[in-house]
Design an enzyme around this catalytic site. Structure first.
Site, PDB file in Angstrom:
ATOM      1  N   GLU A  22      37.410  45.298  25.481  1.00 32.70           N
ATOM      2  CA  GLU A  22      37.525  45.789  26.853  1.00 32.70           C
ATOM      3  C   GLU A  22      38.822  46.576  27.026  1.00 32.70           C
ATOM      4  O   GLU A  22      39.810  46.307  26.345  1.00 32.70           O
ATOM      5  CB  GLU A  22      37.540  44.545  27.738  1.00 32.70           C
ATOM      6  N   LYS A  83      40.566  51.696  37.294  1.00 35.38           N
ATOM      7  CA  LYS A  83      39.910  50.480  36.815  1.00 35.38           C
ATOM      8  C   LYS A  83      38.449  50.598  37.227  1.00 35.38           C
ATOM      9  O   LYS A  83      38.148  50.723  38.413  1.00 35.38           O
ATOM     10  CB  LYS A  83      40.583  49.276  37.468  1.00 35.38           C
ATOM     11  N   VAL A 103      35.217  43.805  32.539  1.00 31.14           N
ATOM     12  CA  VAL A 103      34.168  43.062  31.829  1.00 31.14           C
ATOM     13  C   VAL A 103      32.787  43.540  32.281  1.00 31.14           C
ATOM     14  O   VAL A 103      31.878  43.696  31.464  1.00 31.14           O
ATOM     15  CB  VAL A 103      34.336  41.542  32.060  1.00 31.14           C
ATOM     16  N   ASP A 135      35.500  37.582  47.946  1.00 34.47           N
ATOM     17  CA  ASP A 135      35.803  38.328  46.735  1.00 34.47           C
ATOM     18  C   ASP A 135      35.269  37.568  45.519  1.00 34.47           C
ATOM     19  O   ASP A 135      35.813  36.550  45.120  1.00 34.47           O
ATOM     20  CB  ASP A 135      37.318  38.553  46.612  1.00 34.47           C
ATOM     21  N   SER A 137      34.136  38.546  41.590  1.00 36.89           N
ATOM     22  CA  SER A 137      34.130  39.638  40.619  1.00 36.89           C
ATOM     23  C   SER A 137      32.711  40.060  40.265  1.00 36.89           C
ATOM     24  O   SER A 137      31.820  39.227  40.095  1.00 36.89           O
ATOM     25  CB  SER A 137      34.861  39.198  39.348  1.00 36.89           C
ATOM     26  N   ALA A 138      32.543  41.371  40.120  1.00 37.08           N
ATOM     27  CA  ALA A 138      31.247  41.913  39.680  1.00 37.08           C
ATOM     28  C   ALA A 138      30.926  41.492  38.252  1.00 37.08           C
ATOM     29  O   ALA A 138      29.789  41.650  37.797  1.00 37.08           O
ATOM     30  CB  ALA A 138      31.262  43.434  39.792  1.00 37.08           C
ATOM     31  N   ASP A 139      31.920  40.930  37.553  1.00 35.94           N
ATOM     32  CA  ASP A 139      31.656  40.438  36.194  1.00 35.94           C
ATOM     33  C   ASP A 139      30.469  39.483  36.206  1.00 35.94           C
ATOM     34  O   ASP A 139      29.609  39.513  35.323  1.00 35.94           O
ATOM     35  CB  ASP A 139      32.872  39.672  35.635  1.00 35.94           C
ATOM     36  N   LYS A 156      39.907  33.656  34.583  1.00 39.23           N
ATOM     37  CA  LYS A 156      41.337  33.663  34.887  1.00 39.23           C
ATOM     38  C   LYS A 156      41.677  32.525  35.854  1.00 39.23           C
ATOM     39  O   LYS A 156      40.964  32.273  36.821  1.00 39.23           O
ATOM     40  CB  LYS A 156      41.744  35.025  35.439  1.00 39.23           C
TER      41      LYS A 156
HETATM   42  N1  PSU Z   1      41.173  39.437  30.925  1.00 37.42           N
HETATM   43  C1  PSU Z   1      42.514  39.535  30.745  1.00 37.42           C
HETATM   44  N2  PSU Z   1      43.180  40.463  31.503  1.00 37.42           N
HETATM   45  C2  PSU Z   1      42.516  41.286  32.411  1.00 37.42           C
HETATM   46  C3  PSU Z   1      41.112  41.174  32.597  1.00 37.42           C
HETATM   47  C4  PSU Z   1      40.489  40.226  31.812  1.00 37.42           C
HETATM   48  O1  PSU Z   1      43.118  38.813  29.922  1.00 37.42           O
HETATM   49  O2  PSU Z   1      43.162  42.114  33.033  1.00 37.42           O
HETATM   50  C5  PSU Z   1      40.358  42.083  33.569  1.00 37.42           C
HETATM   51  C6  PSU Z   1      38.920  42.230  33.114  1.00 37.42           C
HETATM   52  O3  PSU Z   1      38.688  43.614  32.999  1.00 37.42           O
HETATM   53  C7  PSU Z   1      38.077  41.646  34.222  1.00 37.42           C
HETATM   54  C8  PSU Z   1      38.907  42.018  35.409  1.00 37.42           C
HETATM   55  O4  PSU Z   1      36.792  42.196  34.234  1.00 37.42           O
HETATM   56  O5  PSU Z   1      40.225  41.655  34.945  1.00 37.42           O
HETATM   57  C9  PSU Z   1      38.452  41.296  36.664  1.00 37.42           C
HETATM   58  O6  PSU Z   1      38.818  42.072  37.763  1.00 37.42           O
HETATM   59  P1  PSU Z   1      38.120  41.836  39.204  1.00 37.42           P
HETATM   60  O7  PSU Z   1      38.558  40.444  39.572  1.00 37.42           O
HETATM   61  O8  PSU Z   1      38.697  42.905  40.106  1.00 37.42           O
HETATM   62  O9  PSU Z   1      36.653  41.976  39.001  1.00 37.42           O
HETATM   63 MN    MN Z   2      37.211  41.534  43.217  1.00 38.62          MN
END
Ligand code: PSU
Ligand code: MN
Length: 301
Positions: A22, A83, A103, A135, A137-139, A156
């Site tokens: 990624e 991003k 992701v 909120d 994540s779209a993951d 995370k």
């Molecule tokens: N894993 C890490 N560091 C990161 C991420 C994942 O160790 O920065 C990133 C990934 O790209 C994940 C994103 O998809 O953070 C999630 O962001 P959001 O919560 O805005 O979907």
């Molecule tokens: Mn988000």
């Protein structure tokens, strides 16, 4: 639509193992200049074990699987690089924009490029305070409809981990612990939450992937949750204290949306004097190594 590097295209056509990596972790998850070194190091871990790395990103509107040195450098250093989640891919393509992929976007592009195994740090998920800001994540959505195996150190720890696990259950995404009965905590070896399935070997992961295909259900992902070794985790007391501070700071500064994950990760790096960065890197390295072993096993038949 997806441009595969020659190396990646050849490996795939010959049935050799390929591991997707990624790019948002490089552009938005790690500080410069360390991020470029890490990007190269992660690719080297894959190569040394006998597979081909395919770092995924969008450059000038073109989604790519497999970057050369100059392209990797753009991801690590280009000012204001975007991003991109899955929903951003079409606008970026149409408007010729460059960006690192999360992701969700990476899983989608990897699967479309014919790559089955993907390594990252920690997944996105349900944020704390979901009841007020919604909120998530779209993951999670992408993983519920993409046939990919993601090796990660859990989600995370800035997130609401139990809520995220509930969502993954509802969305029918399989989660297995690698040599653990507990869901990892990203910077921490464990989140304290249980996982229902435990595997001991990369071959078992490949076996589950084959079973997914044979079953023929919806195209869901497989999450292989691989904990950071205890000796390399962030001190849990320091983690809890600094994370509470970071969440208060994000709230006070009104940080929301796509910016919140990078904000919190960066806050932790500063407030732990780099210790969270080392734990994050240890987790990612371990995930890339395990993903490579799974890809090797997957390519064996
Ligand atoms: N894993 C890490 N560091 C990161 C991420 C994942 O160790 O920065 C990133 C990934 O790209 C994940 C994103 O998809 O953070 C999630 O962001 P959001 O919560 O805005 O979907
Ligand atoms: Mn988000």
């Amino acid at each position: 639509m997806i441009k595969r590097s020659d190396e990646v295209a050849t490996a795939l056509s010959e049935g050799r193992p390929v591991v997707a990596l990624e790019s948002t972790i490089i552009s938005h998850g790690l500080p410069q200049p360390r991020n470029l070194k890490v990007a190269a190091e992660l690719e080297e871990i894959v190569r040394a074990a006998g597979a081909v790395p395919a770092t995924i990103a969008v450059l000038d509107g073109v989604p790519r699987a497999g970057l050369n040195k100059g392209e990797l450098e753009r991801i690590a250093t280009e000012p204001g690089l975007r991003k991109l989640g899955f929903r951003d891919l079409a606008p970026a393509a149409a408007l010729g924009v460059s960006g690192a992929t999360t992701v969700s976007a990476t899983s989608f592009l990897a699967a479309r490029a014919g790559i089955r195994v993907f390594a990252t740090g920690g997944l996105g998920g349900v944020h704390r305070g979901w009841t007020t800001v919604q909120d998530e994540s779209a993951d999670l959505d992408t993983l519920s409809r993409t046939r990919i195996t993601v090796v990660c150190a859990g989600v995370k720890s800035i997130l609401d981990v139990p809520a995220t696990l509930q969502r993954l259950e509802t969305r029918q995404v399989a989660v297995v612990g690698y040599r653990t009965d507990e869901f990892p905590g990203f910077y921490l070896t464990t989140s304290g939450e249980p996982v229902d399935w435990r595997i001991e070997t990369p071959a078992e992961a490949a076996g589950i992937m084959r079973a997914q295909d044979r079953l023929g259900g919806p195209e869901t992902a497989l999450i292989v949750a691989n904990p950071v070794p205890e000796a390399e985790q962030l001190d849990p007391a320091l983690h809890d204290r600094v994370l509470a501070e970071a969440l208060r700071a994000a709230d006070a500064e009104g940080v929301t949306g796509q910016a919140i994950t990078p904000f919190l990760l960066e806050y932790l790096v500063r407030a732990t004097a780099g210790a969270s960065l080392e734990a994050n890197l240890a987790a990612v390295r371990g995930n890339v190594a395990l993903a490579t072993q799974i890809a090797l096993s997957w390519a064996q038949d």
